[in-house]
Design an enzyme around this catalytic site. Structure first.
Site, mmCIF file in Angstrom:
data_model
loop_
_atom_site.group_PDB
_atom_site.id
_atom_site.type_symbol
_atom_site.label_atom_id
_atom_site.label_comp_id
_atom_site.label_asym_id
_atom_site.label_seq_id
_atom_site.Cartn_x
_atom_site.Cartn_y
_atom_site.Cartn_z
ATOM 1 N N CYS A 107 7.202 2.208 -11.280
ATOM 2 C CA CYS A 107 8.106 1.232 -11.365
ATOM 3 C C CYS A 107 7.209 0.115 -11.854
ATOM 4 O O CYS A 107 8.112 -0.555 -12.098
ATOM 5 C CB CYS A 107 8.620 0.789 -9.672
ATOM 6 S SG CYS A 107 6.864 -0.069 -8.563
ATOM 7 N N GLN A 110 3.325 0.830 -0.450
ATOM 8 C CA GLN A 110 1.415 1.506 -0.488
ATOM 9 C C GLN A 110 1.188 0.689 0.181
ATOM 10 O O GLN A 110 -0.204 1.113 1.339
ATOM 11 C CB GLN A 110 0.523 0.815 -1.577
ATOM 12 C CG GLN A 110 -0.643 1.095 -1.755
ATOM 13 C CD GLN A 110 -1.355 1.090 -3.145
ATOM 14 O OE1 GLN A 110 -0.749 1.140 -4.385
ATOM 15 N NE2 GLN A 110 -2.363 0.777 -3.594
ATOM 16 N N GLU A 166 10.219 3.154 -2.391
ATOM 17 C CA GLU A 166 11.412 2.888 -1.390
ATOM 18 C C GLU A 166 12.484 1.777 -2.414
ATOM 19 O O GLU A 166 13.667 2.082 -1.952
ATOM 20 C CB GLU A 166 10.888 2.370 -0.529
ATOM 21 C CG GLU A 166 10.252 0.995 0.306
ATOM 22 C CD GLU A 166 10.394 1.182 1.423
ATOM 23 O OE1 GLU A 166 10.547 -0.349 2.047
ATOM 24 O OE2 GLU A 166 9.980 1.525 2.640
ATOM 25 N N HIS A 167 11.026 0.925 -3.138
ATOM 26 C CA HIS A 167 12.269 0.189 -4.143
ATOM 27 C C HIS A 167 13.240 0.322 -5.054
ATOM 28 O O HIS A 167 14.152 0.009 -5.704
ATOM 29 C CB HIS A 167 10.970 -1.353 -4.423
ATOM 30 C CG HIS A 167 10.653 -1.831 -3.100
ATOM 31 N ND1 HIS A 167 9.185 -2.017 -2.832
ATOM 32 C CD2 HIS A 167 11.287 -2.087 -1.862
ATOM 33 C CE1 HIS A 167 9.051 -2.956 -2.263
ATOM 34 N NE2 HIS A 167 10.138 -2.865 -0.936
ATOM 35 N N HIS A 168 12.364 1.793 -5.818
ATOM 36 C CA HIS A 168 13.321 2.245 -7.223
ATOM 37 C C HIS A 168 13.335 3.718 -7.124
ATOM 38 O O HIS A 168 13.841 4.524 -8.302
ATOM 39 C CB HIS A 168 12.480 1.492 -8.698
ATOM 40 C CG HIS A 168 11.491 0.019 -8.370
ATOM 41 N ND1 HIS A 168 10.322 -0.591 -7.849
ATOM 42 C CD2 HIS A 168 13.081 -0.877 -8.761
ATOM 43 C CE1 HIS A 168 10.728 -1.955 -8.273
ATOM 44 N NE2 HIS A 168 11.969 -1.847 -8.100
#
Length: 193
Positions: free
Chosen positions: A156, A126, A86-88
């Site tokens: 990522c 995760q 969800e961050h990258h």
């Protein structure tokens, strides 16, 4: 939970328009032969790999709960999964192993793999992924205990940033009898080696 075909088509077209804008912004020509259909292909792919948002656990489990004789550990090992960080919004992928000690019921084994997919097919981290699997299985199965081990490689970390090609992340989540018993956790971990 599922969208109608008309709704899905509308959403995919809108996602494609955003992909087209992104491709232009990075300096590419969306009219170039190799890229002409890319916005639509990418939109369909993103919609597919995030299908977990359009599913629910009760529909996945459906009528696959059965009386459970005994209370020995059940293990489904090495369930492969693919998700998006969800961050990258880059892939992370690996395997999940699930162990549970039944309460009054067991679940069809394929349903565990389907529940893994349901949570993996969302924008994820995760750590939360393992916790969601553990919580859901503990609650829905009425199990005495649940343990989830997740092992994954994150693009990522491999394609950008620190670029560490051999790194693997392992997360472990426990509920019920597994939380209070080092012996049960050890038995599970030895069984999935």
């Amino acid at each position: 939970m599922a969208n109608s075909t008309a709704d899905s088509d509308k959403i995919i077209k809108e996602i494609a328009s955003h992909y087209e804008a992104i491709i232009r912004l990075i300096g590419e020509d969306v009219e170039r032969e190799g890229l002409k259909d890319t916005p639509m292909r990418a939109a369909k792919a993103l919609y597919y790999v995030t299908r977990g948002y359009r599913q629910d656990v009760d529909s996945v489990i459906h009528n696959a709960m059965f009386e459970a004789p005994g209370n020995d550990m059940v293990i489904v090992r090495d369930i492969e999964f693919y998700s998006l960080c969800e961050h990258h919004i880059l892939p992370f992928f690996g395997t999940v192993s699930v162990g549970y000690i039944p309460g009054a019921k067991i679940v069809g084994l394929s349903k565990i793999a389907r529940i893994v997919d349901l949570f993996a097919r969302r924008l994820q981290v995760q750590e939360r992924f393992a916790e969601q699997l553990c919580d859901t299985l503990y609650e829905k199965l009425g199990a005495q205990g649940v343990i989830v081990s997740c092992r994954a490689r994150h693009l990522c970390m491999q394609m950008r940033g620190v670029e560490k090609q051999s790194s693997t992340t392992v997360t472990l989540a426990t509920r019920g009898s597994f939380s209070g018993s080092a012996d049960l956790r050890r038995e599970f971990l030895e069984a999935i080696r």
